[in-house]
Design an enzyme around this catalytic site. Sequence first.
Site, PDB file in Angstrom:
ATOM      1  CB  VAL A  15      -0.788  -0.113   1.235  1.00  0.00           C
ATOM      2  CG1 VAL A  15      -1.817   1.342   1.238  1.00  0.00           C
ATOM      3  CG2 VAL A  15      -1.715  -1.079   1.094  1.00  0.00           C
ATOM      4  CE  LYS A 106      -6.952  -4.942   7.336  1.00  0.00           C
ATOM      5  NZ  LYS A 106      -6.761  -4.559   5.812  1.00  0.00           N
ATOM      6  CD  GLU A 130     -13.468   5.841   2.781  1.00  0.00           C
ATOM      7  OE1 GLU A 130     -14.195   6.622   3.062  1.00  0.00           O
ATOM      8  OE2 GLU A 130     -13.927   4.783   3.074  1.00  0.00           O
ATOM      9  N   GLY A 135     -11.094  -1.624   0.977  1.00  0.00           N
ATOM     10  CA  GLY A 135      -9.885  -1.130  -0.224  1.00  0.00           C
ATOM     11  C   GLY A 135     -10.468   0.133  -0.422  1.00  0.00           C
ATOM     12  CB  ILE A 137     -15.489   0.484  -1.371  1.00  0.00           C
ATOM     13  CG1 ILE A 137     -15.405  -0.483  -2.472  1.00  0.00           C
ATOM     14  CG2 ILE A 137     -17.012   0.944  -1.322  1.00  0.00           C
ATOM     15  CD1 ILE A 137     -16.126  -1.876  -1.930  1.00  0.00           C
ATOM     16  N   GLY A 188      -0.674  -9.521  -3.399  1.00  0.00           N
ATOM     17  CA  GLY A 188      -0.581  -8.346  -2.472  1.00  0.00           C
ATOM     18  C   GLY A 188      -2.135  -8.081  -1.789  1.00  0.00           C
ATOM     19  CG  ASP A 202      -8.730  -8.187   7.302  1.00  0.00           C
ATOM     20  OD1 ASP A 202      -8.006  -7.057   7.309  1.00  0.00           O
ATOM     21  OD2 ASP A 202      -9.764  -8.014   6.367  1.00  0.00           O
ATOM     22  CE  LYS A 206     -10.659  -5.119   5.714  1.00  0.00           C
ATOM     23  NZ  LYS A 206     -10.393  -6.220   4.762  1.00  0.00           N
ATOM     24  N   GLY A 303      -5.437  -4.900  -2.486  1.00  0.00           N
ATOM     25  CA  GLY A 303      -4.420  -4.493  -3.623  1.00  0.00           C
ATOM     26  C   GLY A 303      -3.773  -3.077  -3.670  1.00  0.00           C
TER      27      GLY A 303
HETATM   28  P1  NAP Z   1       3.317  -4.769   3.550  1.00  0.00           P
HETATM   29  O1  NAP Z   1       3.412  -4.873   2.081  1.00  0.00           O
HETATM   30  O2  NAP Z   1       3.800  -5.866   4.665  1.00  0.00           O
HETATM   31  O3  NAP Z   1       4.166  -3.275   3.965  1.00  0.00           O
HETATM   32  C1  NAP Z   1       4.588  -2.916   5.342  1.00  0.00           C
HETATM   33  C2  NAP Z   1       5.547  -2.108   5.256  1.00  0.00           C
HETATM   34  O4  NAP Z   1       5.605  -1.528   6.882  1.00  0.00           O
HETATM   35  C3  NAP Z   1       6.826  -2.345   4.945  1.00  0.00           C
HETATM   36  O5  NAP Z   1       7.327  -1.536   3.901  1.00  0.00           O
HETATM   37  C4  NAP Z   1       7.717  -2.529   6.084  1.00  0.00           C
HETATM   38  O6  NAP Z   1       9.114  -2.207   5.844  1.00  0.00           O
HETATM   39  C5  NAP Z   1       7.209  -1.584   6.825  1.00  0.00           C
HETATM   40  N1  NAP Z   1       7.523  -1.803   8.193  1.00  0.00           N
HETATM   41  C6  NAP Z   1       6.892  -3.258   8.908  1.00  0.00           C
HETATM   42  N2  NAP Z   1       7.672  -3.118  10.285  1.00  0.00           N
HETATM   43  C7  NAP Z   1       8.124  -1.815  10.453  1.00  0.00           C
HETATM   44  C8  NAP Z   1       8.961  -1.362  11.564  1.00  0.00           C
HETATM   45  N3  NAP Z   1       9.145  -1.794  12.540  1.00  0.00           N
HETATM   46  N4  NAP Z   1       9.521  -0.071  11.266  1.00  0.00           N
HETATM   47  C9  NAP Z   1       9.332   0.477   9.955  1.00  0.00           C
HETATM   48  N5  NAP Z   1       8.628   0.108   8.865  1.00  0.00           N
HETATM   49  C10 NAP Z   1       8.045  -0.906   9.223  1.00  0.00           C
HETATM   50  O7  NAP Z   1       1.813  -4.455   4.224  1.00  0.00           O
HETATM   51  P2  NAP Z   1       0.828  -3.804   3.298  1.00  0.00           P
HETATM   52  O8  NAP Z   1      -0.001  -4.925   2.714  1.00  0.00           O
HETATM   53  O9  NAP Z   1       1.092  -2.529   2.583  1.00  0.00           O
HETATM   54  O10 NAP Z   1      -0.308  -3.437   4.280  1.00  0.00           O
HETATM   55  C11 NAP Z   1       0.065  -1.891   5.042  1.00  0.00           C
HETATM   56  C12 NAP Z   1      -1.526  -1.831   6.170  1.00  0.00           C
HETATM   57  O11 NAP Z   1      -2.325  -1.451   5.072  1.00  0.00           O
HETATM   58  C13 NAP Z   1      -1.929  -2.760   6.797  1.00  0.00           C
HETATM   59  O12 NAP Z   1      -2.515  -2.214   8.155  1.00  0.00           O
HETATM   60  C14 NAP Z   1      -2.900  -3.666   5.949  1.00  0.00           C
HETATM   61  O13 NAP Z   1      -3.923  -4.225   6.869  1.00  0.00           O
HETATM   62  C15 NAP Z   1      -3.583  -2.361   5.368  1.00  0.00           C
HETATM   63  N6  NAP Z   1      -4.314  -2.555   4.190  1.00  0.00           N
HETATM   64  C16 NAP Z   1      -3.613  -3.667   2.958  1.00  0.00           C
HETATM   65  C17 NAP Z   1      -4.392  -3.698   2.031  1.00  0.00           C
HETATM   66  C18 NAP Z   1      -3.851  -4.369   0.914  1.00  0.00           C
HETATM   67  O14 NAP Z   1      -4.307  -5.069  -0.011  1.00  0.00           O
HETATM   68  N7  NAP Z   1      -2.554  -4.960   1.025  1.00  0.00           N
HETATM   69  C19 NAP Z   1      -5.850  -3.268   1.733  1.00  0.00           C
HETATM   70  C20 NAP Z   1      -6.089  -2.451   2.819  1.00  0.00           C
HETATM   71  C21 NAP Z   1      -5.435  -1.909   3.876  1.00  0.00           C
HETATM   72  P3  NAP Z   1      10.249  -3.025   4.661  1.00  0.00           P
HETATM   73  O15 NAP Z   1       9.512  -2.731   3.394  1.00  0.00           O
HETATM   74  O16 NAP Z   1      11.411  -2.507   4.896  1.00  0.00           O
HETATM   75  O17 NAP Z   1       9.873  -4.490   5.337  1.00  0.00           O
HETATM   76  N1  HSE Z   2      -6.018  -8.421   3.604  1.00  0.00           N
HETATM   77  C1  HSE Z   2      -7.179  -7.387   3.312  1.00  0.00           C
HETATM   78  C2  HSE Z   2      -8.037  -8.120   2.274  1.00  0.00           C
HETATM   79  C3  HSE Z   2      -6.610  -6.327   2.654  1.00  0.00           C
HETATM   80  O1  HSE Z   2      -7.713  -9.174   1.677  1.00  0.00           O
HETATM   81  O2  HSE Z   2      -9.020  -7.735   2.197  1.00  0.00           O
HETATM   82  C4  HSE Z   2      -7.602  -5.208   2.446  1.00  0.00           C
HETATM   83  O3  HSE Z   2      -8.023  -4.834   3.870  1.00  0.00           O
END
Ligand code: NAP
Ligand code: HSE
Length: 434
Positions: A15, A106, A130, A135, A137, A188, A202, A206, A303
């Site tokens: 993200v 969340k 938001e 995601g 929406i 992702g 999760d 939400k 995503g």
């Molecule tokens: P991710 O790909 O695992 O990325 C996490 C990031 O946080 C990485 O850049 C990581 O650094 C950094 N990080 C982790 N621990 C850290 C620490 N101790 N100090 C500094 N940086 C740290 O996760 P993501 O999928 O982007 O998700 C991020 C958030 O968005 C989560 O809360 C997730 O629930 C939410 N979310 C995700 C999605 C989705 O589709 N993926 C959708 C909605 C909401 P490094 O890169 O150096 O390891």
């Molecule tokens: N892991 C979550 C999902 C990301 O699959 O819906 C979006 O919140």
Amino acid sequence: MAEPFGIGLLGCGTVGSGVAKLLLEQPGRLAARAGRPLVLRRVVVRDPRKPRDVALPPGVLTTDLGEVLGDPAIQCVAELVGGTTWARQAVLQALAAGKHVVTANKALLAEHGAEVFATARRHGRAVAFEASVGGGIPIIAALSQGLAANQITSLQGILNGTCNFILTGMTENGSAYADVLAEAQRRGYAEADPTLDVNGTDTAQKLAILAHIAFGVDVLPSAIECRGIADMQQADLRFAQELGYTVKLLAEAWLRDGQLALHVSPVLVRRLTPLAQVRGAYNAIHVVGDAVGDTLYYGRGAGQMPTASAVVADLIDMAIGRAQRSFQTSRLWAGQEAGITLLPAHSVRSRFYLRLLVVDQPGVMAEVTRVLAQHHISIASVVQHESLDEHEGDTVPLVIMTHTTLTGHFRAAVAGVDRLPCVMAPSVYYPVAD
Ligand code: NAP
Ligand code: HSE
């Protein structure tokens, strides 16, 4: 143009790198919408050597949160790290340092919303979230702004892209659960720990957030009855199809006479309804309000870019100052509103799908229906495929659809059925949506 709005990004994974891309690749569009330039000043990560999905300007990447907290030109922090340990401390410190916070986390809000929001209020800052539900929406905006005149009376949502992607792959292609989960991770969609997706946590997080906004109830995810899809079997997906249904992992909320029922479960949804048509990583939320009636929100639920779209929308709202005004007037996570209590799971009324593995011998159907009748369960239909095997004592699946009943009665009946000597494995059951 007004002074730049400085942003510090925490996390540059799926993200975070999407948010950085939008900020760096669309400066003109975003400045026009916000009335001032959005400037990405720092990006905090754990491992600075990791390849990134975005080309960051020199000097922006750091592992030192202090560089964000101590930069007076950063007005807002976007927390895109996830989890409730490092992220929680970072958000609390950012608020204390006078930064507004945008988050997609969340887990953090659902578990520690009261602390995060109280800290924001204490320091006169705002929190926008938001991207934490649905995601791309804009469901938080829809509930808190577009539907603000309504009492929400029910809400049904497909809120986890990973689970919907898995169920779609298993149903439509007969794919193996583990293969589709691995593909969701590759794309992702999944959490860093995908157990949180597949065990329903999760989705419950939400739903807890939506319950705060839609009903003003202070509920922790642990208080929401929750089943995931980790033990979903192809047999049940096939029987559901045969009966005219599709299985979806739903978050559901109904308000009746001041009592709110909340649950997360795989549910059989009639195949021609809008929620049954939601495929892949898409999410959808059906919301009913007392003035507006039925409304439906649909889009990509997980995503990189869909989630970044929601995060950047919040950043624009912060840059305009709109998010701060809304935050001041909202009473989110400020204590339970009077008048709504949670309905215990056993008092919820539902139809059910029940699959038993029984010995193929005379009298079995009578024994099963006798136990159901003892618990006041009325049968709507029965499926038992003709067995071509004439060996007495073999096992066959027996599928029963019930009429509406109390969940407590139904579960007591299942426990009784499972004690019958002719029932050879623990029964599988799911609610049926009508
Ligand atoms: P991710 O790909 O695992 O990325 C996490 C990031 O946080 C990485 O850049 C990581 O650094 C950094 N990080 C982790 N621990 C850290 C620490 N101790 N100090 C500094 N940086 C740290 O996760 P993501 O999928 O982007 O998700 C991020 C958030 O968005 C989560 O809360 C997730 O629930 C939410 N979310 C995700 C999605 C989705 O589709 N993926 C959708 C909605 C909401 P490094 O890169 O150096 O390891
Ligand atoms: N892991 C979550 C999902 C990301 O699959 O819906 C979006 O919140």
